[in-house]
Design a protein around this motif. Structure first.
Motif, PDB file in Angstrom:
ATOM      1  N   ALA A  18       1.023  -1.230  -0.073  1.00 56.39           N
ATOM      2  CA  ALA A  18      -0.003   0.218  -0.005  1.00 56.39           C
ATOM      3  C   ALA A  18       0.698   1.138  -0.009  1.00 56.39           C
ATOM      4  O   ALA A  18       0.593   2.154  -0.857  1.00 56.39           O
ATOM      5  N   GLY A  19       2.044   1.404   0.583  1.00 56.13           N
ATOM      6  CA  GLY A  19       2.878   2.385   0.721  1.00 56.13           C
ATOM      7  C   GLY A  19       3.542   2.582  -0.515  1.00 56.13           C
ATOM      8  O   GLY A  19       3.552   3.605  -1.105  1.00 56.13           O
ATOM      9  N   LEU A  20       3.781   1.352  -1.358  1.00 56.10           N
ATOM     10  CA  LEU A  20       4.658   1.740  -2.696  1.00 56.10           C
ATOM     11  C   LEU A  20       3.445   2.336  -3.557  1.00 56.10           C
ATOM     12  O   LEU A  20       3.721   3.007  -4.388  1.00 56.10           O
ATOM     13  N   VAL A  21       2.370   1.805  -3.515  1.00 56.11           N
ATOM     14  CA  VAL A  21       1.161   2.134  -4.450  1.00 56.11           C
ATOM     15  C   VAL A  21       1.084   3.735  -4.268  1.00 56.11           C
ATOM     16  O   VAL A  21       0.560   4.474  -5.127  1.00 56.11           O
ATOM     17  N   LEU A  22       0.717   3.983  -2.819  1.00 55.11           N
ATOM     18  CA  LEU A  22       0.586   5.414  -2.545  1.00 55.11           C
ATOM     19  C   LEU A  22       1.455   6.498  -3.097  1.00 55.11           C
ATOM     20  O   LEU A  22       1.498   7.476  -3.551  1.00 55.11           O
ATOM     21  N   ALA A  23       2.747   6.033  -3.052  1.00 58.31           N
ATOM     22  CA  ALA A  23       4.103   6.642  -3.445  1.00 58.31           C
ATOM     23  C   ALA A  23       4.138   6.820  -4.943  1.00 58.31           C
ATOM     24  O   ALA A  23       4.203   7.964  -5.487  1.00 58.31           O
ATOM     25  N   ALA A  24       3.799   5.861  -5.768  1.00 55.20           N
ATOM     26  CA  ALA A  24       3.649   5.543  -6.939  1.00 55.20           C
ATOM     27  C   ALA A  24       2.539   6.641  -7.556  1.00 55.20           C
ATOM     28  O   ALA A  24       2.492   7.343  -8.590  1.00 55.20           O
ATOM     29  N   LEU A  25       1.266   6.618  -6.907  1.00 48.00           N
ATOM     30  CA  LEU A  25       0.251   7.538  -6.928  1.00 48.00           C
ATOM     31  C   LEU A  25       0.525   9.042  -6.956  1.00 48.00           C
ATOM     32  O   LEU A  25       0.203   9.770  -7.919  1.00 48.00           O
ATOM     33  N   VAL A  26       1.337   9.309  -5.856  1.00 49.26           N
ATOM     34  CA  VAL A  26       1.667  10.730  -5.662  1.00 49.26           C
ATOM     35  C   VAL A  26       2.587  11.100  -7.004  1.00 49.26           C
ATOM     36  O   VAL A  26       2.443  12.307  -7.459  1.00 49.26           O
ATOM     37  N   VAL A  27       3.463  10.298  -7.059  1.00 50.18           N
ATOM     38  CA  VAL A  27       4.423  10.763  -8.208  1.00 50.18           C
ATOM     39  C   VAL A  27       3.780  10.807  -9.735  1.00 50.18           C
ATOM     40  O   VAL A  27       3.857  11.835 -10.393  1.00 50.18           O
ATOM     41  N   THR A  28       2.728  10.025  -9.733  1.00 43.09           N
ATOM     42  CA  THR A  28       2.073   9.872 -11.229  1.00 43.09           C
ATOM     43  C   THR A  28       1.034  11.154 -11.330  1.00 43.09           C
ATOM     44  O   THR A  28       1.016  11.886 -12.375  1.00 43.09           O
ATOM     45  N   VAL A  29       0.584  11.585 -10.246  1.00 42.19           N
ATOM     46  CA  VAL A  29      -0.341  12.864  -9.986  1.00 42.19           C
ATOM     47  C   VAL A  29       0.278  13.955 -10.287  1.00 42.19           C
ATOM     48  O   VAL A  29      -0.012  15.035 -10.867  1.00 42.19           O
ATOM     49  N   GLY A  30       1.624  14.056  -9.506  1.00 40.05           N
ATOM     50  CA  GLY A  30       2.504  15.085  -9.684  1.00 40.05           C
ATOM     51  C   GLY A  30       2.913  15.352 -11.066  1.00 40.05           C
ATOM     52  O   GLY A  30       2.810  16.484 -11.599  1.00 40.05           O
ATOM     53  N   ALA A  31       3.244  14.146 -11.781  1.00 36.34           N
ATOM     54  CA  ALA A  31       3.800  14.353 -13.362  1.00 36.34           C
ATOM     55  C   ALA A  31       2.796  14.871 -13.819  1.00 36.34           C
ATOM     56  O   ALA A  31       2.693  15.475 -14.998  1.00 36.34           O
ATOM     57  N   ALA A  32       1.524  14.249 -13.765  1.00 39.39           N
ATOM     58  CA  ALA A  32       0.297  14.533 -14.580  1.00 39.39           C
ATOM     59  C   ALA A  32      -0.185  16.118 -14.441  1.00 39.39           C
ATOM     60  O   ALA A  32      -0.599  16.547 -15.620  1.00 39.39           O
ATOM     61  N   ASN A  33      -0.274  16.685 -13.328  1.00 40.75           N
ATOM     62  CA  ASN A  33      -0.501  18.016 -13.085  1.00 40.75           C
ATOM     63  C   ASN A  33       0.728  18.832 -13.870  1.00 40.75           C
ATOM     64  O   ASN A  33       0.260  19.810 -14.269  1.00 40.75           O
ATOM     65  N   ALA A  34       1.937  18.579 -13.711  1.00 44.37           N
ATOM     66  CA  ALA A  34       3.147  19.129 -14.199  1.00 44.37           C
ATOM     67  C   ALA A  34       2.916  19.249 -15.919  1.00 44.37           C
ATOM     68  O   ALA A  34       3.012  20.398 -16.330  1.00 44.37           O
ATOM     69  N   ARG A  35       2.243  18.106 -16.305  1.00 50.18           N
ATOM     70  CA  ARG A  35       2.132  18.064 -18.011  1.00 50.18           C
ATOM     71  C   ARG A  35       0.793  18.952 -18.180  1.00 50.18           C
ATOM     72  O   ARG A  35       0.905  19.448 -19.317  1.00 50.18           O
ATOM     73  N   ILE A  36      -0.035  18.753 -17.423  1.00 49.82           N
ATOM     74  CA  ILE A  36      -1.426  19.686 -17.562  1.00 49.82           C
ATOM     75  C   ILE A  36      -1.216  21.181 -17.456  1.00 49.82           C
ATOM     76  O   ILE A  36      -1.652  21.983 -18.247  1.00 49.82           O
ATOM     77  N   ALA A  37      -0.179  21.375 -16.804  1.00 50.20           N
ATOM     78  CA  ALA A  37       0.395  23.189 -16.312  1.00 50.20           C
ATOM     79  C   ALA A  37       0.968  23.431 -17.418  1.00 50.20           C
ATOM     80  O   ALA A  37       0.916  24.713 -17.439  1.00 50.20           O
ATOM     81  N   ALA A  38       1.909  22.660 -17.840  1.00 48.62           N
ATOM     82  CA  ALA A  38       2.839  23.307 -18.872  1.00 48.62           C
ATOM     83  C   ALA A  38       2.269  24.018 -20.200  1.00 48.62           C
ATOM     84  O   ALA A  38       2.615  24.950 -20.295  1.00 48.62           O
TER      85      ALA A  38
ATOM     86  N   GLU B  95      -0.200  31.415 -21.029  1.00 53.40           N
ATOM     87  CA  GLU B  95      -0.019  32.673 -20.398  1.00 53.40           C
ATOM     88  C   GLU B  95       1.370  33.460 -20.812  1.00 53.40           C
ATOM     89  O   GLU B  95       1.302  34.620 -21.135  1.00 53.40           O
ATOM     90  N   ARG B  96       2.356  32.894 -20.963  1.00 56.95           N
ATOM     91  CA  ARG B  96       3.597  33.275 -21.397  1.00 56.95           C
ATOM     92  C   ARG B  96       3.527  34.120 -22.778  1.00 56.95           C
ATOM     93  O   ARG B  96       3.615  35.283 -22.943  1.00 56.95           O
ATOM     94  N   GLN B  97       2.788  33.383 -23.638  1.00 53.30           N
ATOM     95  CA  GLN B  97       2.635  33.906 -25.028  1.00 53.30           C
ATOM     96  C   GLN B  97       1.493  34.905 -25.232  1.00 53.30           C
ATOM     97  O   GLN B  97       1.715  35.775 -25.936  1.00 53.30           O
ATOM     98  N   GLU B  98       0.404  34.791 -24.288  1.00 56.19           N
ATOM     99  CA  GLU B  98      -0.507  35.890 -24.101  1.00 56.19           C
ATOM    100  C   GLU B  98       0.363  37.337 -23.584  1.00 56.19           C
ATOM    101  O   GLU B  98       0.093  38.329 -24.273  1.00 56.19           O
ATOM    102  N   LEU B  99       1.140  36.974 -22.477  1.00 55.55           N
ATOM    103  CA  LEU B  99       1.786  38.193 -22.204  1.00 55.55           C
ATOM    104  C   LEU B  99       2.792  38.780 -23.259  1.00 55.55           C
ATOM    105  O   LEU B  99       2.979  40.218 -23.287  1.00 55.55           O
ATOM    106  N   ILE B 100       3.471  37.857 -23.880  1.00 59.58           N
ATOM    107  CA  ILE B 100       4.236  38.611 -25.011  1.00 59.58           C
ATOM    108  C   ILE B 100       3.557  39.087 -26.051  1.00 59.58           C
ATOM    109  O   ILE B 100       3.773  40.279 -26.710  1.00 59.58           O
TER     110      ILE B 100
END
Length: 297
Positions: free
Chosen positions: A63-83, A89-94
């Motif tokens: 369960a600990g390993l699954v939770l750690a993997a889930l946290v890493v996966t969610v973080g990567a997905a959020n980063a990919r979505i936020a990029a 936003e950067r292009q709009e500012l430019i």
């Protein structure tokens, strides 16, 4: 009498070269304290070391390993979505900066057009109401282009500007570069030309009037709030030969010569048969009013 055999000393075994470093040697040879070693051995004997033995412990680890993997996966997905959002936003500012820059350029062009129109109307008003003095007023106010004989004075920074020492009078203004032309240098040059008989003066194409100001903004020299870059070319209309001689013999001309001798500031002056000066961008008088009172006898 029998002869005694010679006594020979038995050679002793040489000591270890590191004998004097017994503490360091002990630490290197036994890097793990005995207590830690005993605790590890005891834990291994009791079955507490290694992988969990019970099903509950295994499930907890999974369960600990699954939770750690889930946290890493969610973080990567959020980063990919936020990029893409951040990039958007950067292009709009430019794009906004570019639009505002274009708008500012258009406004500046419009200001220049209106300023030219105002100057033209002022000249027309002077010609209409100035009588026979209209042309003279135009020249003296800088409202019209002028040309005629005069001088060309070029002032430039030293090739290798140096830093003055303590107590240097040019060091007191806050500039460290004594080989750089400064606003007060150009002020003295212009004042010296006026005093020597110049009828119209311009610096790098900026016509000077009674309302003109020569200031400094950092290391830049401003003429009527417009920055200039070296070399500074000063054109002055007047009796060329007389104007050149009188200026070079004046206190301001000697000051310029001292800058050349002491700080390697480059200067040159030449008599010109015809120099052309542009009109001032605008001449706006907000306070002075013509006097309508006549003198009494």
């Amino acid at each position: 009498m029998p002869q005694q055999p010679p006594v020979r000393s038995t050679p002793t075994r040489p000591s270890r070269p590191d004998a004097s470093m017994s503490l360091l040697t002990n630490v290197m040879d036994h890097s793990l304290d005995d207590g830690y070693a005993e605790a590890a051995a005891r834990k291994q004997a009791e079955g507490a070391g290694g992988m969990p033995k019970t099903v509950r412990a295994k499930l907890g680890l999974a369960a600990g390993l699954v939770l750690a993997a889930l946290v890493v996966t969610v973080g990567a997905a959020n980063a990919r979505i936020a990029a893409p959002v951040i990039a958007k936003e950067r292009q709009e500012l430019i794009d906004r900066i570019e639009r505002e820059t274009d708008a500012a350029d258009k406004l500046e062009s419009s200001v220049d057009t209106l300023r030219d129109d105002v100057s033209a109307r002022q000249r027309e008003a002077l010609k209409k109401d100035g009588g026979g003095q209209a042309d003279l007023v135009d020249i003296l106010s800088g409202a019209t282009e002028v040309h005629g004989p005069g001088v060309k004075l070029v002032v430039n920074d030293a090739k290798e500007a140096s830093t003055g020492g303590d107590g240097d009078p040019r060091e007191t203004s806050g500039f460290s570069d004594t080989g750089r032309v400064r606003d007060r240098d150009m002020q003295r040059v212009v004042n010296g030309l006026w005093e020597s008989g110049a009828e119209a003066v311009a610096i790098n194409g900026q016509r000077l009037t009674a309302l003109s100001a020569i200031r400094a903004a950092g290391d830049a020299i401003l003429v009527d709030n417009k920055p200039l870059v070296p070399p500074y070319t000063v054109l002055a209309v007047g009796d060329g030969k007389r104007l050149s001689t009188k200026f070079q013999n004046s206190a301001d001309g000697q000051y310029l010569h001292a800058l050349q001798e002491n700080y390697d500031i480059r200067t040159s002056i030449s008599v010109e048969s015809d120099v052309r000066l542009p009109a001032a961008p605008s001449v706006i008088v907000r306070t002075a009013q013509p006097s309508t009172e006549k003198g009494t006898s």
